[in-house]
Design a protein around this motif. Structure first.
Motif, short mmCIF file in Angstrom:
data_model
loop_
_atom_site.label_atom_id
_atom_site.label_comp_id
_atom_site.label_asym_id
_atom_site.label_seq_id
_atom_site.Cartn_x
_atom_site.Cartn_y
_atom_site.Cartn_z
N TYR A 1 7.38 2.55 11.05
CA TYR A 1 8.43 2.36 10.15
C TYR A 1 8.82 3.39 9.14
CZ TYR A 1 7.27 -2.51 11.13
OH TYR A 1 7.24 -3.87 11.77
N ASP A 2 10.19 3.50 8.82
CA ASP A 2 10.46 4.66 8.31
C ASP A 2 9.81 4.67 6.70
OD1 ASP A 2 12.54 5.23 9.94
OD2 ASP A 2 14.22 4.39 9.15
N PHE A 3 9.76 3.68 6.26
CA PHE A 3 9.15 3.60 4.65
C PHE A 3 7.64 3.49 4.59
CE2 PHE A 3 13.46 1.64 4.67
CZ PHE A 3 14.12 3.08 4.45
N LEU B 1 0.76 -1.38 0.07
CA LEU B 1 0.01 0.05 0.03
C LEU B 1 0.97 1.05 0.17
CD1 LEU B 1 -2.91 -0.54 2.39
CD2 LEU B 1 -3.11 -0.52 -0.03
N SER B 2 2.17 0.88 0.38
CA SER B 2 2.94 2.21 0.72
C SER B 2 3.65 2.50 -0.55
CB SER B 2 3.83 2.21 1.87
OG SER B 2 3.11 1.74 2.98
N VAL B 3 3.88 1.76 -1.76
CA VAL B 3 4.88 1.86 -2.65
C VAL B 3 4.56 3.12 -3.51
CG1 VAL B 3 5.32 0.91 -4.77
CG2 VAL B 3 5.07 -0.59 -2.71
N SER B 4 3.55 3.44 -3.87
CA SER B 4 3.20 4.66 -4.67
C SER B 4 3.46 5.94 -4.03
CB SER B 4 1.84 4.46 -5.36
OG SER B 4 0.90 4.70 -4.35
N GLU B 5 2.95 6.20 -2.84
CA GLU B 5 3.04 7.33 -2.23
C GLU B 5 4.20 7.40 -1.02
OE1 GLU B 5 1.48 10.05 -3.32
OE2 GLU B 5 0.41 8.80 -4.64
N LYS C 1 -7.78 5.80 3.66
CA LYS C 1 -8.88 5.07 3.43
C LYS C 1 -8.63 3.65 2.90
CE LYS C 1 -11.73 8.94 1.28
NZ LYS C 1 -12.62 9.35 0.22
N GLU C 2 -7.68 3.46 2.30
CA GLU C 2 -6.92 2.16 1.90
C GLU C 2 -6.56 1.28 2.95
OE1 GLU C 2 -6.77 0.14 -0.96
OE2 GLU C 2 -8.33 1.48 -1.47
N LEU C 3 -5.94 1.95 4.41
CA LEU C 3 -5.32 1.51 5.33
C LEU C 3 -6.58 1.25 6.20
CD1 LEU C 3 -3.30 1.00 7.25
CD2 LEU C 3 -3.31 3.27 8.44
N ASN D 1 6.94 9.87 5.21
CA ASN D 1 7.88 9.49 4.06
C ASN D 1 7.29 9.44 2.88
OD1 ASN D 1 10.04 7.52 3.22
ND2 ASN D 1 8.65 6.24 2.56
N LYS D 2 6.17 10.31 2.89
CA LYS D 2 5.25 10.83 1.73
C LYS D 2 6.09 11.69 0.90
CE LYS D 2 0.56 9.61 2.72
NZ LYS D 2 -0.96 10.17 2.85
N GLY D 3 6.18 11.41 -0.28
CA GLY D 3 6.88 12.36 -1.21
C GLY D 3 8.48 12.15 -1.26
#
Length: 551
Positions: free
Chosen positions: A58-60, A25-29, A35-37, A65-67
């Protein structure tokens, strides 16, 4: 840690894994969409607060970490080398401040100037051509470093082919698992991740447990700055790791192998998956392997940036999708681990050593090294050496042979070596001649062999700044579960920072009490281990530190 929550998170097995889904879920942003969370939390019936508490650790996956588009290594080796300010300056020509994050550590300690971009790690002179990396006209991410040994090559020996390499495993399937376990116990192979606990006993504890489901976990969360030996094995010797996990599964009665690989090693994830696919094609994993009663399969889980996940119970919590907090022991993971099932957690190098033992017998491994520290050990030497790289060393070898003969000595004057990661001892160079590379020698002299990574502290690097860095690292990476570690590491960092930047002088009694509280009150080796290098620094660099302390 809630037993009920562990049971709930394990109801779908390891194939449908919450932590794995949170990472995706975190890959793109850079962090999950709210909402997905919430949707994923509902899917696993755990509540949004639990899912949010996990991701923000988590760091990532955390919102900060966004952006982020590029990450700079801030590990101890790169800090001591003094290369990272220039890396940041170069990156700022192409990225906004808000787009630059950090990683600890990228395992490029032999070159420094390390950074991560576009799913790959870079180091050395790559930063000078960052423009070509960005426009993809040049590819610098392949890592080349010296690989050597002193007496024999076992872990660093060349790979043959899948059929012949896995032949000892095929033969083991025709033997009783207890006989295979006895060979491992005979070898006296001790864990290479830091604690040095015999793997044979760990496997035996798990074997004795009555459970239909058991797990073998490869702890590939090699977070110690200065270390890249696990990365070498994952990328250059992946079948040694998989072979070891298969054997561990066979002797314990486990059908599930999980390779937990840190996000900072993206190439390792890809290479290990290819190796798994290759042995699947050869029929070496799956149901009833080669007509036997043994079934076993692998799943790779990509970590998301947390040093504490190197601690086995925090790692187990992480895989479950919980905050990676350390668990109270007993019960131990071999009795009650992942999803409350018997679990064996061993690091990469420990598992990789099993191939030699199964092929040649336990006595063959035991005959190498010393009575209490058998076999060989991988050692990483950083960029301050004339011959930086990775070396396979027979246990019991004089440390001076490793440093001055294999490593070729230092490029510039060095005053200390931190061996074994942030929780390892700080060895002044005059003590090198007193040590041999084994668990007992280091322990008897007040140090810790641990992972055996070597980070050099140059003559012009202030020891108090090094102490500040260690406390800061420990505070940032604390799981936060116990008060001594969560608060004590931060208080230590604050004292060192004030002494470096003001007229403040540290009270020796106060610092001693703080270190003792950390040692005796911390729940795990993270808080309990950080006082060791601090005490080493106070002991061996008293003259340098005296101006910063009250009389």
């Amino acid at each position: 840690m809630s037993d009920n929550l562990s049971e709930l998170l394990g109801r779908r097995g390891i194939a449908e894994n919450l932590f794995d889904k949170l990472g995706k879920l975190s890959v793109s942003e850079g962090a999950p969409d709210d909402k997905e969370l919430a949707r994923l939390a509902d899917e696993f019936l755990i509540g949004t607060a639990n899912a949010y508490g996990t991701t923000t650790f988590y760091d990532f996956m955390k919102p900060d970490n966004k952006g982020k588009k590029v990450y700079v290594c801030n590990g101890t080796a790169c800090l001591c080398a003094g290369t990272q300010n220039q890396v940041v300056d170069n990156l700022k020509k192409y990225f906004k401040d808000s787009e630059i994050g950090h990683m600890t550590c990228l395992g490029r300690c032999h070159q420094n100037s390390a950074f991560h971009y576009g799913g790959h790690n870079f180091s050395g002179n790559a930063i000078a051509e960052i423009d070509k990396i960005i426009d993809k006209s040049r590819d610098f991410h392949e890592d080349i470093y010296c690989i050597g040994y002193n007496n024999r090559q076992i872990l660093t020996s060349g790979f043959t082919d899948i059929e012949s390499y896995y032949e000892p495993f095929q033969k083991s399937l025709k033997s009783d698992p207890s006989e295979v376990l006895e060979q491992i116990k005979t070898s006296n192979l001790r864990g290479r991740g830091g604690a040095g606990f015999p793997i044979g006993l760990k496997l035996e504890f798990c074997r004795k447990e009555n459970s239909d489901v058991k797990f073998i976990i490869c702890n590939a969360d090699e977070g110690d700055p200065g270390a890249f030996s696990d990365r070498y094995l994952l990328e250059k010797q992946p079948h040694a790791v998989l072979f070891g996990m298969l054997i561990a599964g066979y002797v314990t009665g486990s059908a599930h192998g999980i390779v937990y690989i840190r996000a900072e090693y993206p190439e390792s994830v890809e290479i290990m998956q290819h190796a798994i696919d290759d042995i699947r094609e050869k029929g070496l994993i799956g149901e009833n392997i080669n007509g036997s009663d043994f079934s076993f399969d692998f799943k790779i889980i990509k970590a998301q940036g947390s040093y504490i996940c190197g601690e086995e119970t925090a790692l187990i919590n992480s895989i479950e999708g919980q905050r990676p907090e350390v668990r109270v022991r007993p019960p131990y993971p071999a009795q009650k681990g992942l999803f409350n099932k018997p679990t064996v957690v061993n690091n990469v190098e420990t598992l990789a050593a099993l191939h030699y033992i199964i092929e040649n017998g336990g006595e063959a491994w035991k005959s190498i090294g010393t009575a209490s520290s058998s076999g060989t050990k991988l050692v990483c030497l950083d960029s301050f050496f004339n011959n930086p790289g990775l070396y396979e060393i027979e246990m019991g070898t004089p440390l001076e042979e490793v440093i001055y003969e294999l490593g070729g000595g230092f490029k510039i004057p060095v005053k200390a070596l931190q061996i074994g990661g942030p929780l390892g001892g700080l060895v002044p160079v005059h003590k090198i001649d007193d040590l041999t590379l084994d668990f007992e020698s280091f322990s008897n002299h007040g140090f810790l062999l641990g992972h055996a990574s070597v980070v050099s502290v140059p003559e012009d690097f202030p020891i108090l700044k090094f102490i500040e860095h260690l406390f800061d690292f420990a505070a940032y990476e604390s799981c936060g579960k116990c008060f001594p570690c969560r608060l004590g590491t931060k208080r230590g960092q604050e004292m060192a920072t004030k002494a470096l930047n003001s007229e403040y002088q540290i009270d020796r009694i106060l610092l001693h009490d703080l270190l003792t509280t950390l040692e005796q009150g911390s729940l795990c080796a993270h808080g309990g281990g950080i006082p060791l290098p601090i005490r080493n620094a106070l002991q061996y660099f008293e003259d340098e530190l005296t101006p910063y302390f009250k009389n």
